[in-house]
Every structure is written in structure tokens, then in C-alpha cells.
Design an enzyme around this catalytic site. Structure first.
Site, PDB file in Angstrom:
ATOM      1  N   GLU A  49     -13.771  11.727 106.708  1.00 46.71           N
ATOM      2  CA  GLU A  49     -12.658  12.353 107.180  1.00 46.71           C
ATOM      3  C   GLU A  49     -12.327  13.560 106.472  1.00 46.71           C
ATOM      4  O   GLU A  49     -11.624  14.506 106.782  1.00 46.71           O
ATOM      5  CB  GLU A  49     -11.704  11.573 106.937  1.00 46.71           C
ATOM      6  N   PHE A 111      -4.299  -5.088 105.675  1.00 48.11           N
ATOM      7  CA  PHE A 111      -5.423  -4.486 105.611  1.00 48.11           C
ATOM      8  C   PHE A 111      -5.459  -3.014 106.030  1.00 48.11           C
ATOM      9  O   PHE A 111      -4.593  -2.608 107.167  1.00 48.11           O
ATOM     10  CB  PHE A 111      -6.298  -4.867 106.693  1.00 48.11           C
ATOM     11  N   GLN A 112      -6.156  -2.160 105.343  1.00 46.83           N
ATOM     12  CA  GLN A 112      -6.050  -0.909 105.397  1.00 46.83           C
ATOM     13  C   GLN A 112      -5.043   0.003 105.414  1.00 46.83           C
ATOM     14  O   GLN A 112      -4.558   0.983 106.125  1.00 46.83           O
ATOM     15  CB  GLN A 112      -7.061  -0.373 106.748  1.00 46.83           C
ATOM     16  N   LYS A 161       1.244   1.878 114.020  1.00 45.35           N
ATOM     17  CA  LYS A 161       0.337   1.487 115.303  1.00 45.35           C
ATOM     18  C   LYS A 161       1.426   1.012 116.259  1.00 45.35           C
ATOM     19  O   LYS A 161       1.382   1.386 117.326  1.00 45.35           O
ATOM     20  CB  LYS A 161      -0.591   0.298 115.015  1.00 45.35           C
ATOM     21  N   MET A 475     -22.684  27.464  88.446  1.00 45.56           N
ATOM     22  CA  MET A 475     -21.459  28.133  87.873  1.00 45.56           C
ATOM     23  C   MET A 475     -21.220  27.397  86.632  1.00 45.56           C
ATOM     24  O   MET A 475     -20.795  27.790  85.454  1.00 45.56           O
ATOM     25  CB  MET A 475     -20.373  28.177  88.959  1.00 45.56           C
TER      26      MET A 475
END
Lengths: 567, 161
Positions: A49, A111-112, A161, A475
Site C-alpha cells: 500500500e 478484525f483489521q 463497510k 549519504m
């Protein structure tokens, strides 16, 4: 007309002329993805993502449009945070849609589930949790409006949802939201003040920043500088807003700015900063920054003015409108620089340019990273958009690749996000399939989002990666060399995959160059192949980026590397 | 620059996360909210937040500019530099015993404090005033034995808009 939440979302995306979504499906966005299955809007399935957000961000930077992402709840949402913070620091317009568990489960550790609006509150321009179907349409519209208005930025919209599954009578005429456009037209007396300051100035200098690119004000800035022969330096985000091949261009200022840009800042008597927020990498120690100059700061965001550097004349305004007004006022009042003073100033700058040009030691045995970048510029012939990762690769690009057009350097400036360049290049290439899109990368950064090679391969998004492979986190190693007595604590990355084989494993072409003589041939071959290509340039390992202003130093106090003896 | 207390009045849209955003911007920059009062205005849709924080003028200006950028913020006013009145309120419960009853009653009469609940074992007082007045009252109440106290944040209003 009765519509479901998912239908309303896609309808508004079409109305907003969204052409492409970068996303990753999951449980809470299954219904949206089901709608997307039949939609005309293109969707690119990334492999992480974070990649989706960087790709949308690259797309937004190259096109000036709003980039759009769609991810699921919980880990899908948290994975977007680095990308969102990256866009937020550089004021890039994005709308990020995250799935959320049904409203009746919010707060239950479902969940999630995660509080993504809470997590992203400090790193978005604004965010929304859509609590019911009634506010869905106006919220999505408002999100796009907020993302692109005033000083742009990322907006996150959290979509539970059950809200998306609910139905409502959809009436576009009833969509209402407030107007946040912070368009400011500066007062005429400010222009008179600028006129006065310019009339008295003997050594004026323009500093151009990201606000000029975001404000589409490059033409005005270029006209102002050329008409009145005012030299121009720029921040990393301002690169491309003034033609890099113009003799008035001094290159970047600041920590890895050119000698002549930093000298000009330290000696100028009038500094006109346009769309610049005076980041610490730009100013060095504040007490010693442009001490001889009166400072004019033009910015659309009042909170950027007087924040780091106290200025003499603040002008809150849209950069394009302000510069237009300024040119008009100066023209109407017949402003003309005093020729003798201006010649003296430009001569002085020419002396600095000649004394310490940007340079590096060529070497017959080892490939110099700067040489790769210069060669890429030579053979691309302007038909190119460059993205970078972060670190040495980014600074050498800023120094050695002259950008003549705005929106052609796509780089993470404010946040400095490693792993940005490859997914950003994918986003850029989706918008500009006919241009070369090249990610100039380091071997550390590229490994942070290397999985997006699969995305490029799947959709035949023919991005090119120029990997400046030195086997170090270059760097950080440079800082350890210069400020930590060469104690290279955890910066050696020689244990790495064989990048050519890795590219091939992903279905991408891998090329390798180990000698300076192979550089041009490899680049030509890589650019010509109509597939994604990773070019692994094994460069001289301990090359440093110079000039360099050490931490806590004035920007006129530069380490010049091999040219140190001159100063 | 001199650090002092600033009273900032903020008009906002009455939405669930507005206060969190405002607290976040101050907390994130290391500023403590010394006192806070929030309630709706004549419209339920719009709330007024009055908060006090300590800082120098330049920093406070920066905070004000940051606050003005929030989508749900309608107006930000610093009431420290304009003529304004300030009030706080305390509710105090004093326990009564055979020994203290007379002393408590006498003190309440002396300062004409408002008794809102009076019972056998305790009294509850409501006192309003500006910060010095409240501090003065607290100093007098302390010896009487404060069982519990709630003090509001400062509310403030400009004399003229």
C-alpha cells in the site's frame, strides 16, 4: 435515483475525472472492488500500500491533478501512512480512500480495525470518517476540493463497510460543502513596496520553491527573472520551475547547494522567496542566513511565513497571481535595474561560478555516479521525467541533471522518503507513457519498495531504474566519514541481491555496467528497450556529495571536497 | 521574547474530532493547554473553544496560523491583546463537622459565597470570578477543609467585536 454507497463513490470519481486508481483490495473494500470490476476507471494493483500512495503522489506531481488510492482497513490503511506523510510535507494533492470495519464495530477492536483518521490526523491536510450514507457524496466531493484548493495536500476518507453497502436517493443537486479556497490576491501597496525594495537593491536574488510549481507560476517567475536580469536559485522542490540551462540559474541552494548559489544568498541585498518555506536544509544556521538581505516572502500559506526566517515583506498570495501583479506593477512603473550595479552583481556571480563549478573527479577505473546522471541527461534529450529515491542519488540528481521544465523532477523533499522513487515512477509513467520515466536510485532505497517491479512488469509500465549501486547507505556513510571519523556503523550494504537476477526474476530486464566506458551504452540500451529495465551501475563506493554544508554551519561555509584547497 | 499566558478563542464546526485536532497541534509542538472550555454557541452546529496556553508572541502567532488552516476552524481570536473579560467558576464541597460548622458558616457569610446545596454533613458552593478572585477564594477555603473541587477553564469575551 437509489444508489448504493459503492455506486456513489465511483460516480463521483468519474465526475472528478479520475482516470486511474492505485490500490490494493481487502476485506472491507470488497464491495468497492466488485464495483470497480465493471468500471471504466483504470486500477493498478500495487504490491504494497505504501507503493500505492507514492504512485498516486508521482502521478499528481507530474500531472498537477489529484492522485487517488484505495486500500483496505487496518494494515492496509497503516501501510499508507509513510506515503501520506510524504505527500503532506510536499503539499501534494491526494485523496486516499481506506476501508473501515462497519460503524457498529468501530471501537470494538474488530478484525483489521484501526483508527486511521486518528493516526493520520497530523499528516493529512484533512481527513474524514464517513459515519453514514447521507454524508458520503458531499464528503467525497469535499475531499477532492480540499486536496486541490489553496495549499494542496493529502486528504484521507475512511469508508466503513456498512456505509458503502447502504442505499440512498442520490441527487447531485443536493451535494453541498463549504468552499475552502484560500485564494489571496495581494494588496497593491505590497507591490509598491516590492518596487521600492527592487529600486534600492544592487544585488537581488530570487529563491524559487515548490510553491511555484504547485501554483503553476513557472512562466511568470521566468519572465520576472529574465526581464529584470535577476539571478535565480531554488530549493529541491523548486527545481524545474526556472530553466536549468538558463545562465541566470544558479542551481540549488542549501546543504548540497552549489557554491555560487550559497555565496549569492549570503551576499545578496534583496532576497525574493517565492513558494519557499525555508526548510533547515535550505537555510543552514538561521542566524547567518542571508544576513545582508532584505527578504520578501510570497506564499499562499500564512503559516509558512515568518516561521523559520523572519522576513521584511510578507506577501500572502497565490504565487501565479502575485507574480503576475508584480510584473504588471514593475512594467507600469517603468522599473529598470541600474545597469552598472546589475552587471557588477552578475559578474560577481560569474566569478563564483568559475571559481567553484559543480564538478567531480573523473576516474578511468570506476564509474562516477555524477557521470551516469550527466550522461542520462545528454541522451534523454529532454523527453524525460526523473524520479529519485533519497540520499546521495537524490542530491546528485538535483546537482547534475539540469531540469528545464516544471513537474519533471519528482522527488520526496520534505519527508525524504527512501523507497519513493520506483512507485512514484510507476505513477508518472501511467500519466506520460510516451516519455522516458527514470528512477535514479541507490541500492539502499530501491530495496525499500523493490516489490513494485512486479507492478511495472504486470501492467507493462516501462519505467527505467538507474541504480547507483555503491553497496552503502551512501549519504549516511558520507556523514560518518565527515563527522564520525569514518566509523561506518551499519551502513555497509554489500550483502544485497544480484539486482540483475532480481530484475529478471520479476520479469524485468536487468543490465549491468561496471566500467565508465559502459555507462553510455548501458543507458542507451536501457532506454531503448520497451520493457521495464533495471540498470545496475556499480559506482565508485565512497564518492561524496559536494558541496556540503555541515550541520550547524552557515551555508556560506561549505566543504568542497577535492576543491577544498581553493577556498 | 517574553512568555505569557494567552487566551485564544476559536470558533469551530461542532464535529467529533475537532478538539483532537486542536489539542494535537499544540501538543505536537510541545505546548500545554493550561485551561480549556468548550460548548456550543447559539447554533448547535458551531462551538466555541476558549483555551489558554503559555508562550511568546511569535510562537502564539504561529499556533494561531496553524489553527486557521484547519478545515473545521471558522475563526481564531487572541483575546490577550484586546479588551476582554475573563471568568472561571469553581464548585466546592466543604464537609461540615461539629467543630467546623460555625467557622464555615461565618466565612460564607463574610464573602457572600453562593451556597447551592446545603446538607447536614456538607455544603456545596458555586463561586465565579476572574483568576485572581478565584485564587483569593481558594486561599480562604483551604483552611476550612475542601473535600472536593471542580474548576472550569477560563471563558472570555471581547468587549467589542
Amino acid at each position: 435515483m437509489k444508489l448504493k454507497g459503492t455506486q456513489i463513490l465511483l460516480k463521483i470519481l468519474e465526475e472528478e475525472k479520475v482516470e486511474i486508481i492505485f490500490g490494493y483490495p481487502g476485506g472491507t473494500v470488497l464491495d468497492i472492488y466488485d464495483r470497480l470490476y465493471k468500471s471504466k476507471i483504470k486500477h493498478i494493483l500495487v504490491r504494497h500500500e505504501q507503493g500505492a500512495v507514492h504512485a498516486a503522489d508521482g502521478y499528481a506531481r507530474a500531472t498537477g491533478k489529484v492522485g487517488v488510492c484505495l486500500v483496505t482497513s487496518g494494515p492496509g490503511a497503516t501501510n499508507t501512512v509513510t506515503g501520506i506523510a510524504t505527500a503532506n510535507m510536499d503539499s501534494i494533492p491526494l485523496v486516499v480512500f481506506t476501508g473501515q470495519v462497519p460503524t457498529f464495530l468501530i471501537g470494538n477492536d474488530a478484525f483489521q480495525e484501526c483508527d486511521i483518521t486518528g493516526i493520520t490526523r497530523p499528516c493529512t491536510k484533512h481527513n474524514f470518517l464517513v459515519r453514514n450514507i447521507e454524508e458520503l457524496a458531499s464528503t467525497i466531493k469535499e475531499a477532492f476540493h480540499i486536496a486541490r484548493s489553496g495549499r494542496p495536500g493529502p486528504v484521507l476518507v475512511d469508508l466503513p463497510k456498512n456505509v458503502m453497502a447502504a442505499e440512498i436517493n442520490y441527487d447531485p443537486a443536493k451535494i453541498k460543502f463549504r468552499n475552502y479556497d484560500t485564494f489571496h490576491k495581494p494588496a497593491p501597496k505590497k507591490m509598491a513596496h516590492v518596487y521600492e525594495m527592487l529600486a534600492h537593491a544592487q544585488k537581488p536574488l530570487i529563491v524559487t520553491g515548490g510553491g511555484v510549481i504547485l501554483g503553476k507560476a513557472s512562466a511568470e517567475l521566468t519572465a520576472l527573472a529574465r526581464r529584470y536580469q535577476i539571478p535565480v536559485t531554488g530549493t529541491l522542490m523548486g527545481i524545474g520551475s526556472f530553466p536549468g540551462m538558463d545562465p541566470l540559474w544558479l542551481g540549488m541552494l542549501g546543504m548540497h547547494g552549489t557554491y555560487y548559489a550559497n555565496m549569492a544568498v549570503s551576499h545578496c541585498d534583496l532576497l525574493i522567496a517565492v513558494g519557499v518555506r525555508f526548510d533547515d536544509r535550505v537555510t543552514g544556521t538561521i542566524d547567518t542566513f542571508a544576513t545582508n538581505a532584505e527578504i520578501v516572502q510570497i506564499d499562499i500559506d500564512p503559516s509558512s511565513i515568518n516561521r523559520n526566517v523572519v522576513v521584511d515583506l510578507p506577501i500572502i498570495g497565490d504565487t501565479k497571481a502575485t507574480l503576475k501583479d508584480m510584473i504588471k506593477f514593475l512594467t507600469e512603473h517603468n522599473y529598470a535595474p541600474q545597469a552598472s550595479y546589475r552587471k557588477e552583481w552578475l559578474d560577481q556571480i560569474a566569478i563564483w561560478k568559475e571559481k567553484v563549478p559543480l564538478s567531480y573527479c573523473r576516474d578511468g577505473r570506476f564509474i562516477k555516479p555524477q557521470h551516469v546522471i550527466e550522461t542520462l541527461h545528454k541522451i534523454a534529450q529532454g523527453n524525460i521525467i526523473v524520479t529519485t529515491e533519497v540520499g546521495q542519488n537524490q542530491m546528485w540528481t538535483a546537482q547534475f541533471f539540469p531540469f528545464d521544465e516544471p513537474n519533471t523532477l519528482v522527488t520526496s523533499g520534505g519527508l525524504g522518503t527512501m523507497g519513493y522513487g520506483l512507485p512514484a515512477a510507476i505513477g508518472v509513467k501511467c500519466a506520460f507513457p510516451d516519455k522516458h520515466v527514470v528512477d535514479i536510485a541507490g541500492d539502499g532505497s530501491i530495496q525499500m519498495n523493490i516489490q513494485e517491479l512486479a507492478t511495472a512488469a504486470q501492467y507493462k509500465i516501462n519505467v527505467k531504474i538507474v541504480l547507483l549501486n555503491n553497496g552503502y547507505l551512501g549519504m549516511v556513510r558520507q556523514w560518518q566519514e565527515l563527522f564520525y571519523e569514518k566509523r561506518y556503523s551499519h551502513t555497509d550494504m554489500t550483502y544485497a541481491p544480484d539486482f540483475v537476477k532480481l530484475a529478471e526474476a520479476y520479469g524485468v530486464v536487468g543490465l549491468r555496467a561496471t566500467k565508465p566506458a559502459e555507462v553510455e551504452k548501458t543507458l542507451r540500451e536501457g532506454l531503448a528497450i520497451e520493457k521495464p529495465v533495471l540498470m545496475d551501475f556499480q559506482v565508485s563506493r565512497e564518492e561524496c556529495v559536494y558541496p556540503m554544508v555541515g550541520p550547524g554551519s552557515s551555508i556560506s561555509d561549505m566543504k568542497l571536497g577535492t576543491r577544498e584547497m581553493i577556498n | 521574547m517574553e512568555k505569557k499566558e494567552h487566551i485564544i478563542s476559536i470558533l469551530v464546526h461542532n464535529k467529533p474530532d475537532v478538539l483532537a485536532r486542536i489539542a494535537g497541534i499544540l501538543g505536537g509542538k510541545g505546548y500545554n493547554i493550561e485551561s480549556l472550555c468548550v460548548n456550543t454557541t447559539t447554533s448547535y452546529e458551531i462551538s466555541k473553544i476558549v483555551m489558554t496556553t503559555i508562550g511568546n508572541q511569535a510562537t502564539i502567532t504561529r499556533i494561531e496560523n496553524q489553527l486557521r488552516k484547519f478545515v473545521d476552524v471558522i475563526a481564531v481570536n487572541n483575546l490577550t491583546n484586546v479588551e476582554s473579560i475573563h471568568r472561571e467558576m469553581i464548585l466546592v464541597r466543604l464537609n461540615l463537622s461539629a467543630d467546623s460548622r460555625e467557622q464555615v458558616t461565618k466565612t460564607i457569610e463574610t464573602y457572600q459565597w453562593k451556597v447551592i446545596v446545603s446538607a447536614d454533613a456538607y455544603v456545596i458552593l458555586e463561586i465565579t470570578g476572574d483568576k485572581p478572585q478565584i485564587d483569593f477564594a481558594l486561599a480562604r477555603l483551604e483552611p476550612l477543609g475542601i473535600a472536593d473541587i471542580t474548576r472550569t477553564g477560563i471563558i472570555a469575551l471581547e468587549l467589542e467585536n
